[in-house]
Each structure stands twice: as C-alpha cells, then as structure tokens.
Design a protein around this motif. Sequence first.
Motif, PDB file in Angstrom:
ATOM      1  N   TYR A  17      25.169 -56.250  -1.774  1.00  0.00           N
ATOM      2  CA  TYR A  17      26.159 -57.000  -0.992  1.00  0.00           C
ATOM      3  C   TYR A  17      27.272 -57.412  -1.944  1.00  0.00           C
ATOM      4  O   TYR A  17      27.009 -58.103  -2.938  1.00  0.00           O
ATOM      5  CB  TYR A  17      25.532 -58.233  -0.357  1.00  0.00           C
ATOM      6  N   SER A  43       9.435 -61.469   3.605  1.00  0.00           N
ATOM      7  CA  SER A  43      10.754 -62.000   3.945  1.00  0.00           C
ATOM      8  C   SER A  43      11.681 -61.857   2.730  1.00  0.00           C
ATOM      9  O   SER A  43      11.289 -62.193   1.611  1.00  0.00           O
ATOM     10  CB  SER A  43      10.604 -63.469   4.334  1.00  0.00           C
ATOM     11  N   GLY A  44      12.864 -61.296   2.971  1.00  0.00           N
ATOM     12  CA  GLY A  44      13.801 -61.089   1.865  1.00  0.00           C
ATOM     13  C   GLY A  44      13.614 -59.757   1.157  1.00  0.00           C
ATOM     14  O   GLY A  44      14.356 -59.436   0.222  1.00  0.00           O
ATOM     15  N   ALA A  45      12.630 -58.971   1.591  1.00  0.00           N
ATOM     16  CA  ALA A  45      12.363 -57.695   0.914  1.00  0.00           C
ATOM     17  C   ALA A  45      13.477 -56.672   1.155  1.00  0.00           C
ATOM     18  O   ALA A  45      13.623 -55.720   0.388  1.00  0.00           O
ATOM     19  CB  ALA A  45      11.026 -57.117   1.379  1.00  0.00           C
ATOM     20  N   GLY A  46      14.244 -56.846   2.243  1.00  0.00           N
ATOM     21  CA  GLY A  46      15.358 -55.930   2.484  1.00  0.00           C
ATOM     22  C   GLY A  46      15.236 -55.092   3.754  1.00  0.00           C
ATOM     23  O   GLY A  46      15.969 -54.123   3.944  1.00  0.00           O
ATOM     24  N   LYS A  47      14.332 -55.491   4.659  1.00  0.00           N
ATOM     25  CA  LYS A  47      14.135 -54.703   5.892  1.00  0.00           C
ATOM     26  C   LYS A  47      15.419 -54.646   6.714  1.00  0.00           C
ATOM     27  O   LYS A  47      15.865 -53.567   7.117  1.00  0.00           O
ATOM     28  CB  LYS A  47      12.999 -55.318   6.745  1.00  0.00           C
ATOM     29  N   SER A  48      16.013 -55.819   6.977  1.00  0.00           N
ATOM     30  CA  SER A  48      17.235 -55.834   7.792  1.00  0.00           C
ATOM     31  C   SER A  48      18.364 -55.091   7.076  1.00  0.00           C
ATOM     32  O   SER A  48      19.164 -54.406   7.713  1.00  0.00           O
ATOM     33  CB  SER A  48      17.673 -57.273   8.071  1.00  0.00           C
ATOM     34  N   SER A  49      18.415 -55.220   5.761  1.00  0.00           N
ATOM     35  CA  SER A  49      19.467 -54.543   4.994  1.00  0.00           C
ATOM     36  C   SER A  49      19.319 -53.024   5.115  1.00  0.00           C
ATOM     37  O   SER A  49      20.310 -52.307   5.312  1.00  0.00           O
ATOM     38  CB  SER A  49      19.405 -54.958   3.524  1.00  0.00           C
ATOM     39  N   GLN A  92      17.818 -58.670  14.634  1.00  0.00           N
ATOM     40  CA  GLN A  92      16.901 -59.787  14.399  1.00  0.00           C
ATOM     41  C   GLN A  92      17.435 -61.070  15.045  1.00  0.00           C
ATOM     42  O   GLN A  92      16.679 -61.893  15.534  1.00  0.00           O
ATOM     43  CB  GLN A  92      16.721 -59.977  12.885  1.00  0.00           C
ATOM     44  N   HIS A 201       6.748 -58.062  10.137  1.00  0.00           N
ATOM     45  CA  HIS A 201       5.696 -58.424   9.182  1.00  0.00           C
ATOM     46  C   HIS A 201       4.483 -58.995   9.899  1.00  0.00           C
ATOM     47  O   HIS A 201       3.675 -59.697   9.302  1.00  0.00           O
ATOM     48  CB  HIS A 201       6.148 -59.271   7.998  1.00  0.00           C
TER      49      HIS A 201
HETATM   50  N1  LIG Z   1      25.032 -60.871   4.122  1.00  0.00           N
HETATM   51  C1  LIG Z   1      24.391 -60.960   2.953  1.00  0.00           C
HETATM   52  N2  LIG Z   1      25.075 -61.242   1.807  1.00  0.00           N
HETATM   53  C2  LIG Z   1      24.444 -61.334   0.613  1.00  0.00           C
HETATM   54  N3  LIG Z   1      23.119 -61.150   0.453  1.00  0.00           N
HETATM   55  C3  LIG Z   1      22.395 -60.887   1.546  1.00  0.00           C
HETATM   56  C4  LIG Z   1      22.990 -60.772   2.858  1.00  0.00           C
HETATM   57  N4  LIG Z   1      22.004 -60.485   3.747  1.00  0.00           N
HETATM   58  C5  LIG Z   1      20.857 -60.430   3.040  1.00  0.00           C
HETATM   59  N5  LIG Z   1      21.082 -60.662   1.726  1.00  0.00           N
HETATM   60  C6  LIG Z   1      20.076 -60.640   0.632  1.00  0.00           C
HETATM   61  O1  LIG Z   1      19.450 -59.363   0.638  1.00  0.00           O
HETATM   62  C7  LIG Z   1      18.046 -59.471   0.419  1.00  0.00           C
HETATM   63  C8  LIG Z   1      17.317 -58.783   1.572  1.00  0.00           C
HETATM   64  O2  LIG Z   1      17.558 -59.521   2.780  1.00  0.00           O
HETATM   65  P1  LIG Z   1      17.126 -58.968   4.196  1.00  0.00           P
HETATM   66  O3  LIG Z   1      17.706 -59.854   5.221  1.00  0.00           O
HETATM   67  O4  LIG Z   1      17.445 -57.528   4.270  1.00  0.00           O
HETATM   68  O5  LIG Z   1      15.534 -59.149   4.118  1.00  0.00           O
HETATM   69  P2  LIG Z   1      14.425 -58.999   5.257  1.00  0.00           P
HETATM   70  O6  LIG Z   1      13.315 -58.156   4.686  1.00  0.00           O
HETATM   71  O7  LIG Z   1      15.050 -58.516   6.515  1.00  0.00           O
HETATM   72  O8  LIG Z   1      13.887 -60.499   5.430  1.00  0.00           O
HETATM   73  P3  LIG Z   1      13.279 -61.238   6.740  1.00  0.00           P
HETATM   74  O9  LIG Z   1      11.857 -60.757   6.895  1.00  0.00           O
HETATM   75  O10 LIG Z   1      13.341 -62.676   6.374  1.00  0.00           O
HETATM   76  O11 LIG Z   1      14.134 -60.898   7.915  1.00  0.00           O
HETATM   77  C9  LIG Z   1      17.743 -60.948   0.272  1.00  0.00           C
HETATM   78  O12 LIG Z   1      17.674 -61.228  -1.108  1.00  0.00           O
HETATM   79  C10 LIG Z   1      18.943 -61.630   0.883  1.00  0.00           C
HETATM   80  O13 LIG Z   1      19.208 -62.839   0.260  1.00  0.00           O
END
Ligand SMILES: Nc1ncnc2c1ncn2[C@@H]1O[C@H](COP(=O)(O)OP(=O)(O)OP(=O)(O)O)[C@@H](O)[C@H]1O
Length: 236
Positions: A17, A43-49, A92, A201
């Motif tokens: 990002y 949580s935070g692993a990067g699934k949504s990313s 999400q 998860h």
């Molecule tokens: N818009 C953003 N700008 C900067 N960093 C971000 C942004 N969105 C997510 N991140 C960072 O990217 C990493 C992955 O976040 P992400 O939301 O993809 O995780 P996730 O696996 O979907 O978590 P969750 O299970 O909580 O939904 C985290 O470290 C988060 O802080």
Amino acid sequence: MYYGEEIIKFQNVGMRYGLGPEILHDISLKLEEGSFHFLTGDSGAGKSSLLRLMYLAHRPSRGLISLFGKDIATTPRHILPKLRRMMGVVFQDFKLIDHLTTLENVALPLQIEGASENEIKSKASELLDWVGLSKQLSILPRLLSGGQKQRVAIARAVVSRPKLILADEPTGNVDYHIAKRLMYLFEELNKNGTTILLATHNKTLLTDFPKPILQLRNGSLSLATISNHQTEPLRT
Ligand SMILES: Nc1ncnc2c1ncn2[C@@H]1O[C@H](COP(=O)(O)OP(=O)(O)OP(=O)(O)O)[C@@H](O)[C@H]1O
Ligand SMILES: [Mg+2]
C-alpha cells in the motif's frame, strides 16, 4: 472458454500500500474454471488485499496477474471494466448503496447488463427469498442488521451469475445455520460452473465444507489441509 481454463493466474506477485512495506510476497497461484477454494489466514494476513488485486481495485507492485486468460498489465484499459463485470464480489464491509432499497441494491448488476424489468424483479426477489430477506425488499440498508446486509451483499454478487465469485468473509456476521445455507448457495453456483474463492477464518466452515484451502501466512501463500493443519508449497 473450456473447462479447466485458468480464471486467475498469479506469478510472483507482490503488493504494497503506497510506500509502505510489501504485505504480499511472491504469490503464485492458479484457479481453474469451476474450482472452489477457501482462502484463510489470521486477521491482517492479507486475505482482503489479495482479493483486491483480483477484482482490480489495487495494482500489484511486481509480478504478473492474468484474469480470464488476459494479462492485466497489457490488456487495454477499456477492457478491464468488462473483466470486472465477469466477477461477483462480496466485500467484507458490504458496500451497499445507502439510498437504494434491498431489492434495488440486488437489482443493480442486472440493470447494468440491461435486463428487462420483469427479469430483474423476479431474479432479485428470488435470491432475496433464498437468503431469507423476502420481508425486507423495500427497506434501506441502514435499517438492516449486519447479517442482513451481508446477505444482501451476497445476493447482489451472485444475481447476474458471474463466472467468478470472490467472497470476503461472506458468512462472518450470520449464525451458523444461515452460514451453511449461504454455503449451499455458493455450492449450487459452483456446480453450475462458477469459480469461487471464499475468504474465511471460520474453522468450522473449513471442516464442514471440504475444499482446497489456500493459506496466507507472513505474506506468503501455501496450500493447507484442515486435517493436520500442515501446509505445503503451492505447485503452479
Ligand atoms: N488501505 C490500506 N492501507 C494501508 N495498509 C493496509 C490497507 N488495508 C490493509 N492494510 C494492511 O495490509 C495488511 C493486510 O490487511 P488485510 O485487510 O488484507 O488482511 P485480512 O487478512 O483481510 O484481515 P481480516 O481477517 O482482519 O479481514 C495488514 O497489515 C493491514 O494493516
Ligand atoms: Mg479482510
């Protein structure tokens, strides 16, 4: 498109990002047409990313991404919205449109396609009935519970029968018996050829619906098995 064709292909993809650290490293994967995978990780692993890369909301910082057989880096920009319309996305945070009713939110993808009013009404209300919201058709999103909004978001994502469904924690806000019902809907769509990637998860879901599991850990992706929680490198 023939069965077994790659709907999504990643080769050594990295993502960050802005100027922040790389949060996904060397992701390589192939999803074939008609497959159904879970995507899991803390949580935070990067699934949504990872899903954001797939639905073209974010560009990779390196590596190659192909969608429906097209390399997105070399595909002309005006074609990208067409690829995007071949996907149904469950966000999400739902992303419902505040000033439209439940029925109008679900009808939107069909309107964009130019379907007839009758077809729109019957398909949208049939799906809302399936997800248990037949009494909420004319209600605005702000009057719905979290789990109800989530079900509207699912109905909207699947109503136009997209080739690919990307669902980010689609059962995160509902009771388990509703989660199972929603899973049956995804399985039914999958039987008809829709490719599905579902981030969750929820361990019970992973156990009750045996599917291949892609696991994100420390920004890397591996194939996991639920039985022994072991992971192995992805063969691509
Ligand atoms: N818009 C953003 N700008 C900067 N960093 C971000 C942004 N969105 C997510 N991140 C960072 O990217 C990493 C992955 O976040 P992400 O939301 O993809 O995780 P996730 O696996 O979907 O978590 P969750 O299970 O909580 O939904 C985290 O470290 C988060 O802080
Ligand atoms: Mg997430």
